[in-house]
Design a protein around this motif. Structure first.
Motif, short mmCIF file in Angstrom:
data_model
loop_
_atom_site.label_atom_id
_atom_site.label_comp_id
_atom_site.label_asym_id
_atom_site.label_seq_id
_atom_site.Cartn_x
_atom_site.Cartn_y
_atom_site.Cartn_z
N ILE A 20 0.75 -1.11 -0.02
CA ILE A 20 -0.04 -0.17 0.05
C ILE A 20 0.83 1.44 -0.02
O ILE A 20 0.68 2.31 -0.80
N ARG A 21 1.86 1.07 0.85
CA ARG A 21 2.87 2.37 1.06
C ARG A 21 3.53 2.56 -0.51
O ARG A 21 3.65 3.76 -1.11
N ASN A 26 3.67 6.01 -5.39
CA ASN A 26 4.00 5.72 -6.86
C ASN A 26 5.02 5.09 -7.38
O ASN A 26 5.36 5.32 -8.38
N GLU A 27 5.53 4.09 -6.21
CA GLU A 27 6.67 3.18 -6.72
C GLU A 27 5.89 2.10 -7.57
O GLU A 27 6.38 1.45 -8.41
N LEU A 28 4.73 1.67 -7.07
CA LEU A 28 3.69 0.81 -8.02
C LEU A 28 2.71 1.73 -8.51
O LEU A 28 1.90 2.46 -7.77
N ASN A 29 2.49 1.73 -9.77
CA ASN A 29 1.45 2.55 -10.28
C ASN A 29 0.19 1.80 -10.79
O ASN A 29 0.42 0.69 -10.78
N PRO A 30 -1.01 2.46 -10.97
CA PRO A 30 -2.07 1.88 -11.52
C PRO A 30 -1.90 0.75 -12.73
O PRO A 30 -1.11 1.34 -13.84
N GLY A 31 -2.27 -0.35 -12.63
CA GLY A 31 -2.14 -1.25 -13.83
C GLY A 31 -0.94 -2.19 -13.61
O GLY A 31 -0.59 -2.95 -14.26
N ASP A 32 0.13 -1.67 -12.75
CA ASP A 32 1.42 -2.49 -12.62
C ASP A 32 0.75 -3.90 -12.08
O ASP A 32 0.14 -4.27 -11.13
N LYS A 33 1.90 -4.98 -12.74
CA LYS A 33 1.68 -6.30 -12.01
C LYS A 33 2.45 -6.61 -10.93
O LYS A 33 3.61 -6.02 -10.83
N LEU A 34 1.86 -7.29 -10.05
CA LEU A 34 2.63 -7.53 -8.85
C LEU A 34 3.43 -8.85 -9.06
O LEU A 34 3.10 -9.64 -10.10
N PRO A 35 4.63 -8.84 -8.63
CA PRO A 35 5.38 -10.27 -8.46
C PRO A 35 4.31 -11.42 -8.48
O PRO A 35 3.49 -11.46 -7.81
N SER A 36 4.56 -12.66 -8.89
CA SER A 36 3.93 -13.77 -8.52
C SER A 36 3.99 -13.93 -7.17
O SER A 36 4.86 -13.63 -6.45
N VAL A 37 3.14 -14.84 -6.80
CA VAL A 37 2.98 -15.55 -5.44
C VAL A 37 4.42 -15.98 -4.97
O VAL A 37 4.94 -15.68 -3.82
N ARG A 38 4.86 -16.81 -5.69
CA ARG A 38 6.31 -17.35 -5.40
C ARG A 38 7.46 -16.57 -5.52
O ARG A 38 7.91 -16.35 -4.63
#
Length: 121
Positions: A20-21, A26-38
Motif C-alpha cells: 500500500i505504501r 507511486n513506486e507501484l502505479n495503477p495497472g502494474d503487475k505485482l510479482p507472482s506469489v512465489r
C-alpha cells in the motif's frame, strides 16, 4: 532482501501495508503487475501461503485485482486509489499526533515543530 517483521501485526498485514505504501508513493502505479506469489514469497522471505493471504486481503479491499492466468495487478480505479492515499495520510498524521501527545506537546507546539522541521526539506 528478506525483511524484518514485528510480532505486533500478522506478517501478511505488514506485507500488505508495504505494498500500500509503495502504491501511495507511486513506486507501484495503477495497472502494474505485482510479482507472482512465489516470487514475492522469495523476495519477502515468507511462505507462499502468506503472500496468497496478502494478495487476497488486498483484493478484498479492491486495491489489486487478480486476472486468471495473468497475475495480480494494482487497481486502475482512481477513486479507490485516492481514498487509499487519504487513508494512509490520515494514519500517518494520527500516529504523529499520538507520538507528540505522549511527549506532552500541545497542539501549538506540534504545529511549531512541523513548521521548524518542515522547512528543512
Amino acid at each position: 532482501m528478506t525483511e524484518e517483521y514485528t510480532a505486533s501485526k500478522p506478517i501478511y498485514v505488514q506485507i500488505a501495508d508495504r505494498i500500500i505504501r509503495e502504491i501511495v508513493r507511486n513506486e507501484l502505479n495503477p495497472g502494474d503487475k505485482l510479482p507472482s506469489v512465489r516470487e514475492m514469497a522469495i523476495q519477502s522471505g515468507v511462505n507462499p501461503n502468506t503472500i496468497q493471504r496478502t494478495y487476497s486481503e488486498l483484493e478484498r479491499m479492491d486495491i489489486v485485482e487478480t486476472r486468471r492466468g495473468q497475475g495480480t495487478f494494482v487497481t486502475e480505479n482512481q477513486e479507490i486509489l485516492s481514498v487509499l492515499n487519504e487513508k494512509v495520510q490520515r494514519e500517518v498524521v494520527e500516529q504523529f499526533i499520538r507520538n507528540m501527545k505522549e511527549l506532552g506537546l500541545s497542539q501549538k507546539q506540534m504545529i511549531e515543530s512541523l513548521e521548524k522541521y518542515g522547512e528543512g526539506e
